[in-house]
Design a protein around this motif. Sequence first.
Motif, PDB file in Angstrom:
ATOM      1  N   UNK A 167       0.810  -1.233   0.000  1.00 13.39           N
ATOM      2  CA  UNK A 167       0.000   0.000   0.000  1.00 13.39           C
ATOM      3  C   UNK A 167       0.838   1.276   0.000  1.00 13.39           C
ATOM      4  N   UNK A 168       1.943   1.277   0.746  1.00 15.88           N
ATOM      5  CA  UNK A 168       2.819   2.450   0.837  1.00 15.88           C
ATOM      6  C   UNK A 168       3.331   2.919  -0.538  1.00 15.88           C
ATOM      7  N   UNK A 169       3.447   1.958  -1.487  1.00 15.56           N
ATOM      8  CA  UNK A 169       3.963   2.308  -2.820  1.00 15.56           C
ATOM      9  C   UNK A 169       2.846   2.454  -3.866  1.00 15.56           C
ATOM     10  N   UNK A 170       1.558   2.259  -3.445  1.00 16.15           N
ATOM     11  CA  UNK A 170       0.452   2.403  -4.402  1.00 16.15           C
ATOM     12  C   UNK A 170       0.061   3.862  -4.558  1.00 16.15           C
ATOM     13  N   UNK A 171      -0.183   4.529  -3.443  1.00 14.52           N
ATOM     14  CA  UNK A 171      -0.501   5.956  -3.489  1.00 14.52           C
ATOM     15  C   UNK A 171       0.759   6.730  -3.846  1.00 14.52           C
ATOM     16  N   UNK A 172       0.634   8.039  -3.901  1.00 12.73           N
ATOM     17  CA  UNK A 172       1.792   8.846  -4.305  1.00 12.73           C
ATOM     18  C   UNK A 172       2.895   8.767  -3.252  1.00 12.73           C
ATOM     19  N   UNK A 173       4.100   8.518  -3.713  1.00 17.86           N
ATOM     20  CA  UNK A 173       5.245   8.357  -2.794  1.00 17.86           C
ATOM     21  C   UNK A 173       6.525   8.697  -3.537  1.00 17.86           C
ATOM     22  N   UNK A 174       7.557   9.079  -2.772  1.00 14.87           N
ATOM     23  CA  UNK A 174       8.807   9.509  -3.408  1.00 14.87           C
ATOM     24  C   UNK A 174       9.743   8.337  -3.683  1.00 14.87           C
ATOM     25  N   UNK A 175       9.478   7.165  -3.075  1.00 10.34           N
ATOM     26  CA  UNK A 175      10.352   6.006  -3.339  1.00 10.34           C
ATOM     27  C   UNK A 175      10.306   5.668  -4.831  1.00 10.34           C
ATOM     28  N   UNK A 176       9.091   5.708  -5.403  1.00  9.14           N
ATOM     29  CA  UNK A 176       8.957   5.367  -6.834  1.00  9.14           C
ATOM     30  C   UNK A 176       9.633   6.433  -7.707  1.00  9.14           C
ATOM     31  N   UNK A 177       9.653   7.674  -7.225  1.00 15.27           N
ATOM     32  CA  UNK A 177      10.286   8.758  -7.992  1.00 15.27           C
ATOM     33  C   UNK A 177      11.815   8.590  -7.942  1.00 15.27           C
ATOM     34  N   UNK A 178      12.330   8.251  -6.760  1.00 15.09           N
ATOM     35  CA  UNK A 178      13.780   8.031  -6.624  1.00 15.09           C
ATOM     36  C   UNK A 178      14.200   6.839  -7.498  1.00 15.09           C
TER      37      UNK A 178
END
Length: 338
Positions: A297-308
């Motif tokens: 769930x932490x990576x489904x909504x908007x998050x900076x891990x996916x951007x990094x």
Amino acid sequence: MNVLGIESSCDETSVAILSGHELLSNLISSQDFHKEYGGVVPELSSRAHLQIIIPLVKQALIKSNLELKDIDLICATAGPGLIGALLVGFTFAKGLAFSLDKPFVPVNHIEGHIFSGFLMNEKPEFPFLTLVVSGGHTLLLLVKSFTEIIQLGSTIDDAAGEAFDKVAKMLQLQYPGGPKIQELASKSKGTDIKFPIADLKQPYDFSFSGVKTSVLRYIQKNSVDDKQLNSKLKNDIAFAFQNAVIGALVQNTEKALKEFNVHSISLVGGVAANKSLRDSIVSLGNKYGKRSIIPKLEYCGDNAAMIAFRGMTIFNEGKRFDLSSKPYPHLSKDGFNF
Ligand code: KG4
Ligand code: ZN
């Protein structure tokens, strides 16, 4: 390599630090106050990003046991998103890159979601199908590599998450509506109510405005006024609506699975948090002997891990950017920015 990622495209401010493939921190500050207004108020969103961004960067560094001088690469969401909100994270990241004399990579938010499955232990394997379902987008994509993404279909009107939010409003539920609809739907014991799935000419496209209108008509016809809508009826409407949306998403993904030889299916974006949708995609994968990669769930909504992560792959491919790059509010006609 230590990568700092910054996300501020909508109502989440997020800062993450990725060290190689190890995620050291992924802090997400959600702007809950928008629910008072029934949706995201852009001006308030920008102001809240501005207030929280520096404390969040400091916290991420402490959590990762690093100092600013240890950061090797800075990545920020360039769009699509709310322009004022984007400007906060984007300009801050460019300023930081300038002052530290470190490289900067602008990242397409949707590409961040597309590759978010790589943040999991079990990673997607190319080629894979990705269903991107968020508040702003609904896309079915064939992802051949980090540099080749083929768009098979998209929504011709509302995004899936947008439809969840609008139907939630009709049922007098607070923004964001997706989790509330899921909660009501889970209380339904099943119903005969059916909302139609649009049959479109393009096999992989989606349309959710018809379902939304059917829900509105149903509510108008079956309750004298909205306040009289009883809770059982609300649960059943939520259940039937959720089924219709999931039905459309699964139907097109199944068509694509039959046509393209892929290793796995990935379900990403805010709506990927939906439990019934997650279960349906896993069942579909099992039916065709394909792995399904659905981020936690932490990576489904908007998050900076996916951007990094996405920024790091772009940098590793040798792409370099100067600090004159600008944010963009919309997805370009061709979609992606490589
Ligand atoms: O990806 P995201 O966090 O932001 C955008 O880039 O749009 O997606 C937000 C969307 C909202 O429309 C929200 O209602 C929806 O994701 N959502 C859900 C659930 N959790 C969030 N939709 C259905 N079921 C959920 N459990
Ligand atoms: Zn998103």
